[in-house]
Design a protein around this motif. Structure first.
Motif, PDB file in Angstrom:
ATOM      1  N   UNK A  18      -1.236  11.405  -0.781  1.00  0.00           N
ATOM      2  CA  UNK A  18      -0.665  10.111  -1.180  1.00  0.00           C
ATOM      3  C   UNK A  18       0.763   9.960  -0.656  1.00  0.00           C
ATOM      4  N   UNK A  19       1.557  11.011  -0.738  1.00  0.00           N
ATOM      5  CA  UNK A  19       2.931  10.925  -0.255  1.00  0.00           C
ATOM      6  C   UNK A  19       2.977  10.832   1.265  1.00  0.00           C
ATOM      7  N   UNK A  20       2.053  11.511   1.953  1.00  0.00           N
ATOM      8  CA  UNK A  20       1.948  11.326   3.411  1.00  0.00           C
ATOM      9  C   UNK A  20       1.714   9.853   3.737  1.00  0.00           C
ATOM     10  N   UNK A  21       0.783   9.219   3.040  1.00  0.00           N
ATOM     11  CA  UNK A  21       0.478   7.811   3.290  1.00  0.00           C
ATOM     12  C   UNK A  21       1.680   6.924   2.957  1.00  0.00           C
ATOM     13  N   UNK A  22       2.404   7.268   1.894  1.00  0.00           N
ATOM     14  CA  UNK A  22       3.582   6.491   1.514  1.00  0.00           C
ATOM     15  C   UNK A  22       4.637   6.511   2.627  1.00  0.00           C
ATOM     16  N   UNK A  23       4.710   7.623   3.350  1.00  0.00           N
ATOM     17  CA  UNK A  23       5.673   7.747   4.444  1.00  0.00           C
ATOM     18  C   UNK A  23       5.095   7.308   5.794  1.00  0.00           C
ATOM     19  N   UNK A  24       3.849   6.802   5.785  1.00  0.00           N
ATOM     20  CA  UNK A  24       3.268   6.251   7.001  1.00  0.00           C
ATOM     21  C   UNK A  24       2.442   7.212   7.829  1.00  0.00           C
ATOM     22  N   UNK A  25       2.071   8.345   7.269  1.00  0.00           N
ATOM     23  CA  UNK A  25       1.258   9.316   8.007  1.00  0.00           C
ATOM     24  C   UNK A  25      -0.185   9.207   7.553  1.00  0.00           C
ATOM     25  N   UNK A  26      -1.024   8.652   8.414  1.00  0.00           N
ATOM     26  CA  UNK A  26      -2.434   8.503   8.099  1.00  0.00           C
ATOM     27  C   UNK A  26      -3.270   9.527   8.832  1.00  0.00           C
ATOM     28  N   UNK A  27      -4.560   9.278   8.912  1.00  0.00           N
ATOM     29  CA  UNK A  27      -5.457  10.141   9.653  1.00  0.00           C
ATOM     30  C   UNK A  27      -5.120  10.087  11.133  1.00  0.00           C
ATOM     31  N   UNK A  28      -5.633  11.025  11.891  1.00  0.00           N
ATOM     32  CA  UNK A  28      -5.351  11.101  13.317  1.00  0.00           C
ATOM     33  C   UNK A  28      -6.554  10.626  14.120  1.00  0.00           C
ATOM     34  N   UNK A  29      -6.254   9.949  15.240  1.00  0.00           N
ATOM     35  CA  UNK A  29      -7.294   9.565  16.184  1.00  0.00           C
ATOM     36  C   UNK A  29      -7.683  10.797  17.003  1.00  0.00           C
ATOM     37  N   UNK A  30      -8.783  10.744  17.729  1.00  0.00           N
ATOM     38  CA  UNK A  30      -9.190  11.901  18.525  1.00  0.00           C
ATOM     39  C   UNK A  30      -8.132  12.373  19.533  1.00  0.00           C
ATOM     40  N   UNK A  31      -7.246  11.464  19.961  1.00  0.00           N
ATOM     41  CA  UNK A  31      -6.206  11.890  20.900  1.00  0.00           C
ATOM     42  C   UNK A  31      -5.006  12.524  20.183  1.00  0.00           C
ATOM     43  N   UNK A  32      -5.051  12.618  18.847  1.00  0.00           N
ATOM     44  CA  UNK A  32      -4.016  13.279  18.077  1.00  0.00           C
ATOM     45  C   UNK A  32      -2.951  12.368  17.510  1.00  0.00           C
ATOM     46  N   UNK A  33      -2.918  11.122  17.913  1.00  0.00           N
ATOM     47  CA  UNK A  33      -1.920  10.169  17.395  1.00  0.00           C
ATOM     48  C   UNK A  33      -2.332   9.667  16.025  1.00  0.00           C
ATOM     49  N   UNK A  34      -1.348   9.213  15.239  1.00  0.00           N
ATOM     50  CA  UNK A  34      -1.633   8.659  13.914  1.00  0.00           C
ATOM     51  C   UNK A  34      -2.443   7.390  14.067  1.00  0.00           C
ATOM     52  N   UNK A  35      -3.464   7.272  13.249  1.00  0.00           N
ATOM     53  CA  UNK A  35      -4.390   6.120  13.239  1.00  0.00           C
ATOM     54  C   UNK A  35      -3.643   4.837  12.975  1.00  0.00           C
ATOM     55  N   UNK A  72       0.809  -1.209   0.000  1.00  0.00           N
ATOM     56  CA  UNK A  72       0.000   0.000   0.000  1.00  0.00           C
ATOM     57  C   UNK A  72       0.841   1.257   0.000  1.00  0.00           C
ATOM     58  N   UNK A  73       1.956   1.214   0.704  1.00  0.00           N
ATOM     59  CA  UNK A  73       2.847   2.379   0.718  1.00  0.00           C
ATOM     60  C   UNK A  73       3.472   2.599  -0.651  1.00  0.00           C
ATOM     61  N   UNK A  74       3.834   1.517  -1.320  1.00  0.00           N
ATOM     62  CA  UNK A  74       4.397   1.636  -2.670  1.00  0.00           C
ATOM     63  C   UNK A  74       3.329   2.198  -3.613  1.00  0.00           C
ATOM     64  N   UNK A  75       2.103   1.691  -3.504  1.00  0.00           N
ATOM     65  CA  UNK A  75       1.004   2.194  -4.318  1.00  0.00           C
ATOM     66  C   UNK A  75       0.749   3.672  -4.021  1.00  0.00           C
ATOM     67  N   UNK A  76       0.784   4.039  -2.749  1.00  0.00           N
ATOM     68  CA  UNK A  76       0.596   5.442  -2.365  1.00  0.00           C
ATOM     69  C   UNK A  76       1.693   6.315  -2.951  1.00  0.00           C
ATOM     70  N   UNK A  77       2.940   5.844  -2.886  1.00  0.00           N
ATOM     71  CA  UNK A  77       4.057   6.606  -3.445  1.00  0.00           C
ATOM     72  C   UNK A  77       3.884   6.786  -4.947  1.00  0.00           C
ATOM     73  N   UNK A  78       3.486   5.722  -5.631  1.00  0.00           N
ATOM     74  CA  UNK A  78       3.282   5.803  -7.081  1.00  0.00           C
ATOM     75  C   UNK A  78       2.161   6.793  -7.414  1.00  0.00           C
ATOM     76  N   UNK A  79       1.072   6.749  -6.657  1.00  0.00           N
ATOM     77  CA  UNK A  79      -0.041   7.675  -6.894  1.00  0.00           C
ATOM     78  C   UNK A  79       0.401   9.111  -6.635  1.00  0.00           C
ATOM     79  N   UNK A  80       1.155   9.310  -5.572  1.00  0.00           N
ATOM     80  CA  UNK A  80       1.626  10.652  -5.239  1.00  0.00           C
ATOM     81  C   UNK A  80       2.583  11.197  -6.285  1.00  0.00           C
ATOM     82  N   UNK A  81       3.520  10.372  -6.716  1.00  0.00           N
ATOM     83  CA  UNK A  81       4.480  10.803  -7.736  1.00  0.00           C
ATOM     84  C   UNK A  81       3.772  11.058  -9.066  1.00  0.00           C
ATOM     85  N   UNK A  82       2.790  10.215  -9.382  1.00  0.00           N
ATOM     86  CA  UNK A  82       2.011  10.422 -10.606  1.00  0.00           C
ATOM     87  C   UNK A  82       1.242  11.728 -10.578  1.00  0.00           C
TER      88      UNK A  82
END
Length: 157
Positions: free
Chosen positions: A140-157, A45-55
């Motif tokens: 997409x590049x955020x996701x490729x580097x492992x940064x997803x949505x945040x939980x209510x406590x502010x940590x990455x999901x 998924x990270x590779x796919x995210x990177x490809x989508x972001x670069x595209x």
């Protein structure tokens, strides 16, 4: 008389177990984890995210992106959420303040740039297309580097 006890192991799935096992409990418990259907949580998924972001970044650049303000707004704009919580208390290292989570998650939802991109294509607006592509590339590049949505406590999901 012999008594036999059978023990069955409980099976847990990723949905049953929080990503951050050190998440606060009690008054600061995580009550809702945002739904993130993006595939960034797996290596593929990270590779796919990177490809989508670069595209998306390449397409925006070819359409004149770096020379337009909408390109930069889309590419950098979603992180304005980090400014919202300056000086506020955080739930731990790497967490956003609770007040910034909703804005961050809204700006990092791919539906938003897809809508801008669709509107740009429907109206033949180059600035909207470039801005939507830049915004999508950011997410997409955020996701490729492992940064997803945040939980209510502010940590990455």
């Amino acid at each position: 008389m012999t008594t036999t006890t059978t023990t069955t192991a409980a099976t847990t799935t990723a949905a049953d177990t929080p990503d951050d096992l050190t998440a606060p409990t009690g008054d600061h418990a995580v009550t809702h984890v945002p739904r993130d259907l993006w595939t960034w949580t797996t290596p593929e998924g990270r590779v796919l995210s990177a490809a989508a972001g670069i595209g998306a970044l390449t397409a925006a650049t070819l359409l004149g992106g770096p020379a337009t303000w909408t390109f930069w707004a889309g590419l950098i704009g979603p992180d304005v959420a980090f400014l919202k919580g300056l000086g506020e208390e955080r739930a731990g290292q790497g967490a956003l303040p609770r007040s910034a989570v909703g804005l961050y998650n809204g700006l990092h939802n791919p539906v938003a740039p897809a809508s801008v991109l669709a509107l740009g294509l429907a109206t033949l607006s180059q600035p909207l297309v470039v801005g939507g592509l830049g915004w999508f590339a950011h997410i997409a590049l955020d996701r490729a580097f492992g940064f997803g949505l945040r939980r209510p406590d502010g940590h990455i999901h």
